[in-house]
Design an enzyme around this catalytic site. Structure first.
Site, PDB file in Angstrom:
ATOM      1  N   GLU A  83       0.833  -1.196   0.000  1.00  0.00           N
ATOM      2  CA  GLU A  83       0.000   0.000   0.000  1.00  0.00           C
ATOM      3  C   GLU A  83       0.866   1.244   0.000  1.00  0.00           C
ATOM      4  O   GLU A  83       0.379   2.354   0.193  1.00  0.00           O
ATOM      5  CB  GLU A  83      -0.980  -0.009   1.166  1.00  0.00           C
ATOM      6  CG  GLU A  83      -0.343  -0.052   2.529  1.00  0.00           C
ATOM      7  CD  GLU A  83      -1.366   0.133   3.635  1.00  0.00           C
ATOM      8  OE1 GLU A  83      -1.960   1.209   3.698  1.00  0.00           O
ATOM      9  OE2 GLU A  83      -1.563  -0.806   4.424  1.00  0.00           O
ATOM     10  N   CYS A 115      -3.599  -3.160   4.471  1.00  0.00           N
ATOM     11  CA  CYS A 115      -2.771  -4.250   4.996  1.00  0.00           C
ATOM     12  C   CYS A 115      -3.272  -5.628   4.584  1.00  0.00           C
ATOM     13  O   CYS A 115      -2.597  -6.631   4.844  1.00  0.00           O
ATOM     14  CB  CYS A 115      -2.710  -4.179   6.515  1.00  0.00           C
ATOM     15  SG  CYS A 115      -2.113  -2.615   7.116  1.00  0.00           S
ATOM     16  N   HIS A 237      -3.040  -9.529  12.286  1.00  0.00           N
ATOM     17  CA  HIS A 237      -2.374  -8.325  11.769  1.00  0.00           C
ATOM     18  C   HIS A 237      -2.050  -7.451  12.982  1.00  0.00           C
ATOM     19  O   HIS A 237      -2.905  -7.227  13.834  1.00  0.00           O
ATOM     20  CB  HIS A 237      -3.305  -7.588  10.797  1.00  0.00           C
ATOM     21  CG  HIS A 237      -2.851  -6.196  10.509  1.00  0.00           C
ATOM     22  ND1 HIS A 237      -1.591  -5.913  10.028  1.00  0.00           N
ATOM     23  CD2 HIS A 237      -3.457  -4.983  10.682  1.00  0.00           C
ATOM     24  CE1 HIS A 237      -1.448  -4.610   9.910  1.00  0.00           C
ATOM     25  NE2 HIS A 237      -2.565  -4.021  10.294  1.00  0.00           N
TER      26      HIS A 237
HETATM   27  P1  HMG Z   1      -2.801   7.475  21.311  1.00  0.00           P
HETATM   28  O1  HMG Z   1      -3.835   8.534  21.385  1.00  0.00           O
HETATM   29  O2  HMG Z   1      -1.401   7.919  21.235  1.00  0.00           O
HETATM   30  O3  HMG Z   1      -2.800   6.515  22.547  1.00  0.00           O
HETATM   31  O4  HMG Z   1      -3.181   6.568  20.058  1.00  0.00           O
HETATM   32  P2  HMG Z   1      -3.904   6.202  23.658  1.00  0.00           P
HETATM   33  O5  HMG Z   1      -4.071   7.352  24.535  1.00  0.00           O
HETATM   34  O6  HMG Z   1      -5.128   5.600  23.014  1.00  0.00           O
HETATM   35  O7  HMG Z   1      -3.096   5.075  24.450  1.00  0.00           O
HETATM   36  C1  HMG Z   1      -2.777   3.868  23.849  1.00  0.00           C
HETATM   37  C2  HMG Z   1      -2.833   2.789  24.914  1.00  0.00           C
HETATM   38  O8  HMG Z   1      -1.772   3.026  25.851  1.00  0.00           O
HETATM   39  C3  HMG Z   1      -4.131   2.810  25.713  1.00  0.00           C
HETATM   40  O9  HMG Z   1      -4.460   1.469  26.008  1.00  0.00           O
HETATM   41  C4  HMG Z   1      -3.738   3.546  26.999  1.00  0.00           C
HETATM   42  O10 HMG Z   1      -4.543   3.212  28.112  1.00  0.00           O
HETATM   43  C5  HMG Z   1      -2.314   3.023  27.169  1.00  0.00           C
HETATM   44  P3  HMG Z   1      -5.977   0.915  25.773  1.00  0.00           P
HETATM   45  O11 HMG Z   1      -6.841   1.738  26.634  1.00  0.00           O
HETATM   46  O12 HMG Z   1      -6.272   1.132  24.307  1.00  0.00           O
HETATM   47  O13 HMG Z   1      -5.882  -0.513  26.130  1.00  0.00           O
HETATM   48  N1  HMG Z   1      -1.480   3.899  28.004  1.00  0.00           N
HETATM   49  C6  HMG Z   1      -0.637   3.441  28.939  1.00  0.00           C
HETATM   50  N2  HMG Z   1      -0.360   2.184  29.354  1.00  0.00           N
HETATM   51  C7  HMG Z   1       0.577   2.032  30.345  1.00  0.00           C
HETATM   52  N3  HMG Z   1       1.188   3.089  30.926  1.00  0.00           N
HETATM   53  C8  HMG Z   1       0.932   4.347  30.549  1.00  0.00           C
HETATM   54  C9  HMG Z   1      -0.017   4.565  29.521  1.00  0.00           C
HETATM   55  N4  HMG Z   1      -0.491   5.663  28.892  1.00  0.00           N
HETATM   56  C10 HMG Z   1      -1.393   5.233  27.970  1.00  0.00           C
HETATM   57  N5  HMG Z   1       1.582   5.372  31.125  1.00  0.00           N
HETATM   58  C11 HMG Z   1      -3.219   4.819  18.444  1.00  0.00           C
HETATM   59  C12 HMG Z   1      -2.849   5.204  19.880  1.00  0.00           C
HETATM   60  C13 HMG Z   1      -2.914   3.343  18.257  1.00  0.00           C
HETATM   61  C14 HMG Z   1      -4.698   5.095  18.197  1.00  0.00           C
HETATM   62  C15 HMG Z   1      -2.337   5.670  17.491  1.00  0.00           C
HETATM   63  O14 HMG Z   1      -0.990   5.320  17.633  1.00  0.00           O
HETATM   64  C16 HMG Z   1      -2.741   5.536  16.035  1.00  0.00           C
HETATM   65  O15 HMG Z   1      -3.599   6.264  15.536  1.00  0.00           O
HETATM   66  N6  HMG Z   1      -2.085   4.562  15.274  1.00  0.00           N
HETATM   67  C17 HMG Z   1      -2.395   4.335  13.870  1.00  0.00           C
HETATM   68  C18 HMG Z   1      -3.721   3.617  13.667  1.00  0.00           C
HETATM   69  C19 HMG Z   1      -3.694   2.157  14.062  1.00  0.00           C
HETATM   70  O16 HMG Z   1      -2.662   1.562  14.253  1.00  0.00           O
HETATM   71  N7  HMG Z   1      -4.890   1.532  14.107  1.00  0.00           N
HETATM   72  C20 HMG Z   1      -5.006   0.133  14.430  1.00  0.00           C
HETATM   73  C21 HMG Z   1      -6.246  -0.530  13.819  1.00  0.00           C
HETATM   74  S1  HMG Z   1      -6.402  -0.219  12.052  1.00  0.00           S
HETATM   75  C22 HMG Z   1      -5.236  -1.295  11.320  1.00  0.00           C
HETATM   76  O17 HMG Z   1      -4.751  -2.183  11.940  1.00  0.00           O
HETATM   77  C23 HMG Z   1      -4.896  -1.030   9.906  1.00  0.00           C
HETATM   78  C24 HMG Z   1      -3.555  -0.364   9.657  1.00  0.00           C
HETATM   79  O18 HMG Z   1      -2.507  -1.288   9.856  1.00  0.00           O
HETATM   80  C25 HMG Z   1      -3.499   0.218   8.255  1.00  0.00           C
HETATM   81  C26 HMG Z   1      -3.856  -0.672   7.071  1.00  0.00           C
HETATM   82  O19 HMG Z   1      -4.713  -1.530   7.105  1.00  0.00           O
HETATM   83  O20 HMG Z   1      -3.281  -0.379   6.023  1.00  0.00           O
HETATM   84  C27 HMG Z   1      -3.299   0.802  10.604  1.00  0.00           C
END
Ligand code: HMG
Length: 395
Positions: A83, A115, A237
C-alpha cells in the site's frame, strides 16, 4: 500429512529497513511515557528504511534467499502486495523481478487493499497452484508505514518485506478452507494519491478492526469453519502488538469462550516478538507474526493456526493453516534474528532528517548516499526513473 491437493507456504523469508529508532529515543521527543509505548501499545522499536531503501529493495532482500534455496524454474507468477506503491502504473514487482534475475516467462502483478493485500495474494496464489500443482507462486508483501510527524500514529510506524513461496505439498504450512470474509466501506485509515503519509482516525480504526474480527468469525462459522477449540492459536495483523491481544479477546467473546488475560497473553505473546521491534509493516505484519510463532519455542507439528488479516477501509479475512510436520528444518530463524540485530540505531534528529529529505518530484537527477546494509539499493533518480543497484543473478 500433506496430500496431493495440499497447497500452502513452502518457504517464508523476511527483511526490514537498515535503521532502527527505539521508542525510548522517540519518547524523549514526544514526552510520552515509555510505559505507554512498551505496555500501552506494545512497541519497543521501529524499523526505518535508509535513504537508499524502499519497498523494492526490501522485497528483493526478502525474496533472494527464497530463490537461492529453491531456484526459480517452477515460478510462473509473482504477486506483489503493497500500500506504499512507488508508481501509479508499473508494478513494483517488475523491478524486484529484474533485481532477482527471474526469467521472462513469469507474470508479475501488484495488489492493493491496505494491509489486507498480502492475504489476497496468498489466496490467489493458492488458487493458481491448485489449478496447476507443478507451478509455484512467489508472494511478496512490502511496506513502509508512515504517519504525520508529531501525530499519535508516529509511534506505530515501521517497515518490512516478507516473501513466501506458495506451492503444492508445502514444507511449512498448508492453507485450509473455508475463509471468513468481511468488507465494510469505512474511513478509518486511508492515503489519497497526493499524500506521503496516511490519514487515520485512531479510535475508529481500532473499533473497525475489532468489528472485522467479529464479522470474519461469524462468516467463517457460517461456512462450516472449525470450532474455536480446534485452533491452537491465532496470528493477527499487528499495527501495534497490543492490538493482537485486544483482537483475541474479541474473537473469544464472539465465539462464546471465556478466557483470562493470562491465557490470552500465553496464546498471543509468541506471535509478537518480531513486530514489537519492527513496527507496523502493513501487508507484511501478519506474516511476521506467523514467522515469530513458527520460530519460537513451541512445537507446532500438525497444529492448526488461525490467521486474521485486516486492511483498513476495510477488508478482512480469517482462515486457518495446518503446520507441516518437520517444518522447523525449513525456517530461517537465524537469518531473521540477524537482520533485526544488525540494524543501525539512529537518534531522533537523524530520523527526522530522513523523513524530511524527500525525493525530488520533478524528474531531476538525484543520487542517494550509500546507507543500505543489504545487497540491493536505490542509487538515485534520473529522468523520472528509479535507479536500482544490486545482485542480478541471471540477467
Ligand atoms: P494514542 O492517542 O497515542 O494513545 O493513540 P492512547 O491514549 O489511546 O493510548 C494507547 C494505549 O496506551 C491505551 O491502552 C492507553 O490506556 C495506554 P488501551 O486503553 O487502548 O488498552 N497507556 C498506557 N499504558 C501504560 N502506561 C501508561 C499509559 N499511557 C497510555 N503510562 C493509536 C494510539 C494506536 C490510536 C495511534 O498510535 C494511532 O492512531 N495509530 C495508527 C492507527 C492504528 O494503528 N490503528 C489500528 C487498527 S487499524 C489497522 O490495523 C490497519 C492499519 O494497519 C493500516 C492498514 O490496514 O493499512 C493501521
Amino acid at each position: 500429512m500433506p496430500g496431493d491437493r495440499t497447497v500452502g507456504i513452502h518457504d517464508l523469508s523476511f527483511r526490514t529497513g537498515s535503521l532502527v529508532l527505539t521508542h525510548a529515543e522517540l519518547s524523549k521527543h514526544t514526552g510520552a511515557s515509555l510505559a505507554k509505548y512498551h505496555q500501552g501499545i506494545g512497541q519497543r522499536a521501529m524499523s526505518v528504511p535508509a535513504a537508499d531503501e524502499d519497498i523494492v529493495t526490501m522485497a528483493a532482500e526478502a525474496a533472494a534467499p527464497v530463490i537461492e534455496r529453491h531456484g526459480c524454474d517452477r515460478i510462473r507468477t509473482v504477486l506483489f502486495a503493497t500500500e506504499t506503491s512507488i508508481d501509479q502504473s508499473k508494478a513494483a514487482g517488475v523491478y524486484a523481478h529484474s533485481l532477482l534475475g527471474l526469467p521472462s516467462h513469469i507474470r508479475v502483478v501488484e495488489l492493493k487493499q491496505a494491509c489486507y493485500g498480502a492475504t489476497a495474494a496468498l489466496q490467489f496464489a493458492a488458487a493458481l497452484v491448485q489449478r496447476e500443482p507443478e507451478q509455484q507462486v512467489l508472494v511478496i508483501a512490502s511496506d513502509i508505514a508512515r504517519y504525520d510527524l508529531d501525530s499519535p500514529g508516529e509511534a506505530t510506524q515501521g517497515a518490512a518485506a516478507v516473501a513466501m513461496l506458495v506451492s503444492a505439498r508445502p514444507a511449512i504450512a498448508a492453507i485450509d478452507r473455508p475463509s471468513g470474509l468481511h468488507t465494510h466501506d469505512i474511513m478509518d485509515f486511508w492515503r489519497p494519491n497526493y499524500r506521503e503519509t496516511a490519514l487515520v482516525d485512531g479510535k475508529k480504526s481500532l473499533a473497525a478492526y475489532l468489528a472485522a474480527v467479529e464479522g470474519t468469525w461469524r462468516d467463517y462459522q457460517n461456512h462450516q469453519g472449525l470450532a474455536i477449540e480446534q485452533i491452537r492459536t491465532v496470528c493477527y495483523h499487528q499495527p501495534f502488538t497490543r492490538m493482537a491481544f485486544k483482537a483475541h479477546r474479541q474473537l473469544l467473546d464472539t465465539a462464546g469462550v471465556s478466557s483470562s488475560d493470562t491465557a490470552i497473553a500465553h496464546a498471543i505473546t509468541p506471535t509478537t516478538r518480531y513486530n514489537e521491534t519492527i513496527g507496523n509493516s502493513y501487508t507484511a505484519s501478519l506474516y511476521l507474526a506467523l514467522a515469530a510463532l513458527l520460530e519460537g519455542d513451541e512445537d507446532l507439528d500438525e497444529a492448526t493456526v488461525g490467521l486474521f488479516s485486516y486492511g483498513s477501509g476495510s477488508v478482512a479475512e480469517f482462515f486457518t493453516t495446518r503446520i507441516t510436520p518437520g517444518y522447523r528444518t525449513h525456517l530461517r530463524t537465524a537469518a531473521h534474528t540477524d537482520v533485526i540485530a544488525r540494524r543501525r540505531p539512529i537518534d531522533y534528529a537523524t530520523y527526522r532528517r530522513l523523513r524530511e529529505d524527500t525525493l525530488p518530484d520533478d524528474g531531476t537527477q538525484h543520487s542517494l548516499p550509500h546507507q543500505a546494509l543489504g545487497r540491493f539499493r536505490l542509487s538515485g533518480i534520473a529522468g523520472h526513473q528509479r535507479l536500482y543497484e544490486g545482485f542480478r543473478p541471471s540477467n
